[in-house]
Design a protein around this motif. Structure first.
Motif, PDB file in Angstrom:
ATOM      1  N   MET A   1       0.839  -1.187   0.000  1.00 40.43           N
ATOM      2  CA  MET A   1       0.000   0.000   0.000  1.00 40.43           C
ATOM      3  C   MET A   1       0.880   1.244   0.000  1.00 40.43           C
ATOM      4  N   SER A   2       0.615   2.161  -0.923  1.00 37.25           N
ATOM      5  CA  SER A   2       1.335   3.431  -0.954  1.00 37.25           C
ATOM      6  C   SER A   2       0.757   4.356   0.107  1.00 37.25           C
ATOM      7  N   HIS A   3       1.613   5.111   0.725  1.00 40.95           N
ATOM      8  CA  HIS A   3       1.135   6.124   1.657  1.00 40.95           C
ATOM      9  C   HIS A   3       0.460   7.260   0.906  1.00 40.95           C
ATOM     10  N   ILE A   4       1.049   7.624  -0.260  1.00 40.22           N
ATOM     11  CA  ILE A   4       0.636   8.835  -0.952  1.00 40.22           C
ATOM     12  C   ILE A   4       0.430   8.555  -2.438  1.00 40.22           C
ATOM     13  N   PHE A   5      -0.663   9.093  -2.975  1.00 40.45           N
ATOM     14  CA  PHE A   5      -0.959   9.062  -4.403  1.00 40.45           C
ATOM     15  C   PHE A   5      -0.819  10.495  -4.894  1.00 40.45           C
ATOM     16  N   VAL A   6      -0.103  10.709  -5.995  1.00 39.84           N
ATOM     17  CA  VAL A   6       0.099  12.055  -6.528  1.00 39.84           C
ATOM     18  C   VAL A   6      -0.691  12.207  -7.825  1.00 39.84           C
ATOM     19  N   SER A   7      -1.542  13.228  -7.866  1.00 38.04           N
ATOM     20  CA  SER A   7      -2.353  13.547  -9.038  1.00 38.04           C
ATOM     21  C   SER A   7      -1.892  14.889  -9.596  1.00 38.04           C
ATOM     22  N   TYR A   8      -1.808  14.971 -10.926  1.00 38.67           N
ATOM     23  CA  TYR A   8      -1.300  16.186 -11.553  1.00 38.67           C
ATOM     24  C   TYR A   8      -1.682  16.198 -13.028  1.00 38.67           C
ATOM     25  N   LYS A   9      -1.622  17.348 -13.650  1.00 44.60           N
ATOM     26  CA  LYS A   9      -1.800  17.491 -15.087  1.00 44.60           C
ATOM     27  C   LYS A   9      -0.486  17.102 -15.753  1.00 44.60           C
ATOM     28  N   SER A  10      -0.552  16.401 -16.864  1.00 47.40           N
ATOM     29  CA  SER A  10       0.666  15.883 -17.499  1.00 47.40           C
ATOM     30  C   SER A  10       1.696  16.972 -17.804  1.00 47.40           C
ATOM     31  N   ASP A  11       1.253  18.211 -17.980  1.00 49.45           N
ATOM     32  CA  ASP A  11       2.192  19.312 -18.206  1.00 49.45           C
ATOM     33  C   ASP A  11       3.130  19.516 -17.015  1.00 49.45           C
ATOM     34  N   HIS A  12       2.735  19.023 -15.853  1.00 47.23           N
ATOM     35  CA  HIS A  12       3.523  19.186 -14.628  1.00 47.23           C
ATOM     36  C   HIS A  12       4.221  17.893 -14.218  1.00 47.23           C
ATOM     37  N   ARG A  13       4.501  17.044 -15.202  1.00 47.04           N
ATOM     38  CA  ARG A  13       5.126  15.739 -14.933  1.00 47.04           C
ATOM     39  C   ARG A  13       6.470  15.886 -14.212  1.00 47.04           C
ATOM     40  N   ALA A  14       7.296  16.821 -14.643  1.00 44.26           N
ATOM     41  CA  ALA A  14       8.602  16.999 -14.005  1.00 44.26           C
ATOM     42  C   ALA A  14       8.444  17.387 -12.535  1.00 44.26           C
ATOM     43  N   LEU A  15       7.506  18.281 -12.249  1.00 37.73           N
ATOM     44  CA  LEU A  15       7.250  18.685 -10.870  1.00 37.73           C
ATOM     45  C   LEU A  15       6.729  17.513 -10.042  1.00 37.73           C
ATOM     46  N   ALA A  16       5.817  16.740 -10.618  1.00 39.20           N
ATOM     47  CA  ALA A  16       5.287  15.563  -9.913  1.00 39.20           C
ATOM     48  C   ALA A  16       6.403  14.558  -9.625  1.00 39.20           C
ATOM     49  N   GLY A  17       7.307  14.394 -10.566  1.00 33.39           N
ATOM     50  CA  GLY A  17       8.441  13.493 -10.344  1.00 33.39           C
ATOM     51  C   GLY A  17       9.350  13.993  -9.238  1.00 33.39           C
ATOM     52  N   LEU A  18       9.588  15.297  -9.212  1.00 33.60           N
ATOM     53  CA  LEU A  18      10.410  15.888  -8.155  1.00 33.60           C
ATOM     54  C   LEU A  18       9.734  15.745  -6.796  1.00 33.60           C
ATOM     55  N   LEU A  19       8.439  16.015  -6.738  1.00 28.01           N
ATOM     56  CA  LEU A  19       7.691  15.846  -5.492  1.00 28.01           C
ATOM     57  C   LEU A  19       7.752  14.398  -5.022  1.00 28.01           C
ATOM     58  N   THR A  20       7.538  13.469  -5.938  1.00 31.28           N
ATOM     59  CA  THR A  20       7.593  12.050  -5.594  1.00 31.28           C
ATOM     60  C   THR A  20       8.962  11.675  -5.043  1.00 31.28           C
ATOM     61  N   THR A  56      -4.200  11.537  -1.036  1.00 34.23           N
ATOM     62  CA  THR A  56      -3.929  11.972  -2.404  1.00 34.23           C
ATOM     63  C   THR A  56      -3.482  13.415  -2.383  1.00 34.23           C
ATOM     64  N   ILE A  57      -2.296  13.659  -2.946  1.00 31.84           N
ATOM     65  CA  ILE A  57      -1.817  15.024  -3.134  1.00 31.84           C
ATOM     66  C   ILE A  57      -2.180  15.413  -4.561  1.00 31.84           C
ATOM     67  N   VAL A  58      -2.869  16.540  -4.709  1.00 32.39           N
ATOM     68  CA  VAL A  58      -3.223  17.044  -6.032  1.00 32.39           C
ATOM     69  C   VAL A  58      -2.453  18.331  -6.274  1.00 32.39           C
ATOM     70  N   ILE A  59      -1.721  18.366  -7.392  1.00 30.59           N
ATOM     71  CA  ILE A  59      -1.001  19.567  -7.795  1.00 30.59           C
ATOM     72  C   ILE A  59      -1.949  20.390  -8.661  1.00 30.59           C
ATOM     73  N   TRP A  60      -2.429  21.498  -8.100  1.00 28.85           N
ATOM     74  CA  TRP A  60      -3.376  22.363  -8.796  1.00 28.85           C
ATOM     75  C   TRP A  60      -2.660  23.488  -9.518  1.00 28.85           C
ATOM     76  N   SER A  61      -3.129  23.775 -10.708  1.00 31.32           N
ATOM     77  CA  SER A  61      -2.619  24.899 -11.497  1.00 31.32           C
ATOM     78  C   SER A  61      -3.770  25.405 -12.363  1.00 31.32           C
ATOM     79  N   ILE A  86      -2.058  21.088  -3.373  1.00 32.67           N
ATOM     80  CA  ILE A  86      -0.884  21.947  -3.516  1.00 32.67           C
ATOM     81  C   ILE A  86      -1.157  22.854  -4.694  1.00 32.67           C
ATOM     82  N   CYS A  87      -1.146  24.150  -4.486  1.00 30.03           N
ATOM     83  CA  CYS A  87      -1.407  25.113  -5.569  1.00 30.03           C
ATOM     84  C   CYS A  87      -0.079  25.692  -6.054  1.00 30.03           C
TER      85      CYS A  87
END
Length: 92
Positions: A1-20, A56-61, A86-87
């Protein structure tokens, strides 16, 4: 089981990878769709991993708010009371 699921728009893939990577360096087990492999049933795998995560962490933009996928993942987490927003832009 993962502690955290990260949701994001594909345009922010690099940021999601860094956050992960940052969260993993702190000892958290994190899942994001960068872990999907060709041949996976993407929708089923994403839903299963979100269901198994504690939050679930959601990266909002300004572009993420228009994504039906990000909104659906955020709505599901909000209904479960495990949403962490996260905005990165000025958005409501």
């Amino acid at each position: 089981m993962s502690h955290i699921f990260v949701s994001y728009k594909s345009d922010h893939r690099a940021l999601a990878g860094l956050l992960t990577a940052t969260l993993e360096s702190e000892g958290y087990d994190v899942w994001w769709d960068g872990r999907l492999v060709p041949g996976d049933d993407y929708q089923r795998q994403i839903r299963r991993m979100q269901e198994e995560s504690a939050c679930t962490i959601v990266i909002w933009s300004s572009i993420a708010i228009d994504s039906p996928w990000v909104r659906a993942e955020a709505d599901w987490a909000r209904n479960r009371e495990c949403l962490i927003p996260i905005c990165i832009d000025q958005v409501d």
